[in-house]
Design a protein around this motif. Sequence first.
Motif, PDB file in Angstrom:
ATOM      1  N   LEU A 108      -1.108  17.102  10.170  1.00 43.86           N
ATOM      2  CA  LEU A 108      -2.317  17.637  10.448  1.00 43.86           C
ATOM      3  C   LEU A 108      -3.214  18.048   9.146  1.00 43.86           C
ATOM      4  CD1 LEU A 108      -0.902  20.135  13.116  1.00 43.86           C
ATOM      5  CD2 LEU A 108      -2.552  17.855  13.451  1.00 43.86           C
ATOM      6  N   ASP A 109      -2.305  18.356   7.915  1.00 46.00           N
ATOM      7  CA  ASP A 109      -2.875  18.850   6.897  1.00 46.00           C
ATOM      8  C   ASP A 109      -3.806  17.617   6.111  1.00 46.00           C
ATOM      9  OD1 ASP A 109      -2.210  21.410   7.128  1.00 46.00           O
ATOM     10  OD2 ASP A 109      -0.400  21.139   5.676  1.00 46.00           O
ATOM     11  N   LEU A 110      -3.296  16.444   6.378  1.00 42.97           N
ATOM     12  CA  LEU A 110      -3.805  15.273   5.923  1.00 42.97           C
ATOM     13  C   LEU A 110      -4.648  14.584   6.897  1.00 42.97           C
ATOM     14  CD1 LEU A 110      -0.530  13.428   4.498  1.00 42.97           C
ATOM     15  CD2 LEU A 110      -2.540  14.236   3.142  1.00 42.97           C
ATOM     16  N   ARG A 162      -2.072   4.306  10.550  1.00 45.25           N
ATOM     17  CA  ARG A 162      -2.728   5.061   9.713  1.00 45.25           C
ATOM     18  C   ARG A 162      -1.985   5.898   8.567  1.00 45.25           C
ATOM     19  NH1 ARG A 162      -7.587   7.434  13.502  1.00 45.25           N
ATOM     20  NH2 ARG A 162      -7.594   5.809  15.125  1.00 45.25           N
ATOM     21  N   LEU A 163      -0.795   5.592   8.580  1.00 41.26           N
ATOM     22  CA  LEU A 163       0.221   6.553   7.485  1.00 41.26           C
ATOM     23  C   LEU A 163      -0.080   6.052   6.611  1.00 41.26           C
ATOM     24  CD1 LEU A 163       1.832   9.297   7.655  1.00 41.26           C
ATOM     25  CD2 LEU A 163       3.791   7.692   7.990  1.00 41.26           C
ATOM     26  N   PRO A 164      -0.485   6.597   5.310  1.00 36.80           N
ATOM     27  CA  PRO A 164      -0.354   5.940   3.966  1.00 36.80           C
ATOM     28  C   PRO A 164       1.001   5.812   3.549  1.00 36.80           C
ATOM     29  CG  PRO A 164      -1.724   7.799   3.933  1.00 36.80           C
ATOM     30  CD  PRO A 164      -1.057   7.989   5.435  1.00 36.80           C
ATOM     31  N   PRO A 165       1.113   4.566   3.085  1.00 34.73           N
ATOM     32  CA  PRO A 165       2.713   4.077   2.665  1.00 34.73           C
ATOM     33  C   PRO A 165       3.627   5.126   1.850  1.00 34.73           C
ATOM     34  CG  PRO A 165       1.005   2.348   2.138  1.00 34.73           C
ATOM     35  CD  PRO A 165       0.267   3.398   2.383  1.00 34.73           C
ATOM     36  N   GLU A 166       2.765   5.647   0.756  1.00 35.66           N
ATOM     37  CA  GLU A 166       3.533   6.710  -0.077  1.00 35.66           C
ATOM     38  C   GLU A 166       4.027   7.714   0.955  1.00 35.66           C
ATOM     39  OE1 GLU A 166      -0.669   7.526  -0.548  1.00 35.66           O
ATOM     40  OE2 GLU A 166       0.507   5.924  -0.336  1.00 35.66           O
ATOM     41  N   ILE A 167       3.444   8.248   1.841  1.00 41.05           N
ATOM     42  CA  ILE A 167       3.956   9.405   2.767  1.00 41.05           C
ATOM     43  C   ILE A 167       5.173   8.709   3.586  1.00 41.05           C
ATOM     44  CG2 ILE A 167       3.318  10.832   4.719  1.00 41.05           C
ATOM     45  CD1 ILE A 167       2.000  11.345   1.972  1.00 41.05           C
ATOM     46  N   ALA A 168       4.848   7.486   4.260  1.00 43.79           N
ATOM     47  CA  ALA A 168       5.989   6.532   5.238  1.00 43.79           C
ATOM     48  C   ALA A 168       7.219   6.749   4.355  1.00 43.79           C
ATOM     49  CB  ALA A 168       5.488   5.425   5.471  1.00 43.79           C
ATOM     50  N   GLU A 169       7.211   6.561   3.137  1.00 43.17           N
ATOM     51  CA  GLU A 169       8.412   6.179   2.410  1.00 43.17           C
ATOM     52  C   GLU A 169       9.329   7.731   2.180  1.00 43.17           C
ATOM     53  OE1 GLU A 169       7.455   4.860  -1.553  1.00 43.17           O
ATOM     54  OE2 GLU A 169       6.856   2.865  -0.673  1.00 43.17           O
TER      55      GLU A 169
END
Length: 398
Positions: A297-299, A310-317
Amino acid sequence: MNLSFVQWQTRGAWARDGAPLTVYGIWGDAWLQDRVISSLLETAVGEGERDFNFDQLDGENTKVADILAAVGNLPFLSDRRVVLVKRAERVEGLGRGDGDAPPKSKKKAATGASAATRLVGGLTSLPPTTVLILARTPESVEPGERAGERCLNAALDRTIDDVGALINCSVDPKNTSLVAGILESEAKLRGIKLERGAAAYMCNRCGTDIAFLLSEVEKCALRAGLSSPVTPAVIDEMTRPALGDTIFDLTDALGERNGGKAIATLRELLERGEAPERLMATVVSNLRQLMQARAFLDLNLPLDGSLARRLPPEIAEQLPKEGRDNLVQALGAQSWLARRLNTSARRFSSGQLRRALELALEADLAMKGIEGDGGFDSKNNSAATMEIFLARLCSSPA
């Protein structure tokens, strides 16, 4: 044609001169979906003909062009061929109509509309030798939530309704008669004796997830023995009651800093026979999901089925690799969870959730006798340790 599972069973899947329709849209409970799909396959294509006449696609990695190419092929030494698309709502974002956030750019919106339009056109011109099955990701409905009413989106569902059949396999948690009936018939097929009313009792106690209930019935049958029926007493001994909404009531009370309500909810769960250790594990799992939900939610990321795309790869990791603690995976199968977490996560800040997990770790160690006793034997009084944990959490600053 728009049918519930019961109507489908009554009328049969074949609506036109004993021949299968060209397209089916299916959604709802996993076990009921499998039952419908298996029946469609058995009638449309013989088991010995499936090597060349049955294609299964995964919507996560499939484009509309792939579906249209597969349905355009002619059967080989068979009257028909079947194309099954699982997680069909994920094909180029076709399921966005179910509450997904709209694309931010006009280019993305045009792409999504084009995909839906192309598939609608393909559905209206399917060859009569093809049976296309579009199956949405299975989901179970929690108490207090409404069952989903769509398979893909409004336009595609209308087309499927016109040229084929929509089959709603959702189970209403307020109406357990369907599940109890299935439980009784499946138990009979498996040679398991159920005392009169035992199936309904198990549904009310354990929930309406059919696959889970069938595994619980088999466990109870082993306990009862070959010559004895499964009774409510055996069910009480061998199963745990479903937590239902109560865990969310507990976390909502924590978010409101309402210690009295949180402890009262905890005591209600304990009176129902829940072990404090199991409740702690469930609360921690819920807090981990809330931590992820708050971060998303903050993103400005949506809490829905489109999150994985839609999730950025660096967050998914940084997410848990698998299991219920991975919120992205959980949301893909349980749309009701998104609605609950959306509300609950907004009650907390990221700092509050980090502090909650720190306090949970301290309480867990105390319950295991590893650290601290709070002035009493915490290892042997886990319920009191849980109450202290909740009280500390509700009184802690943001």
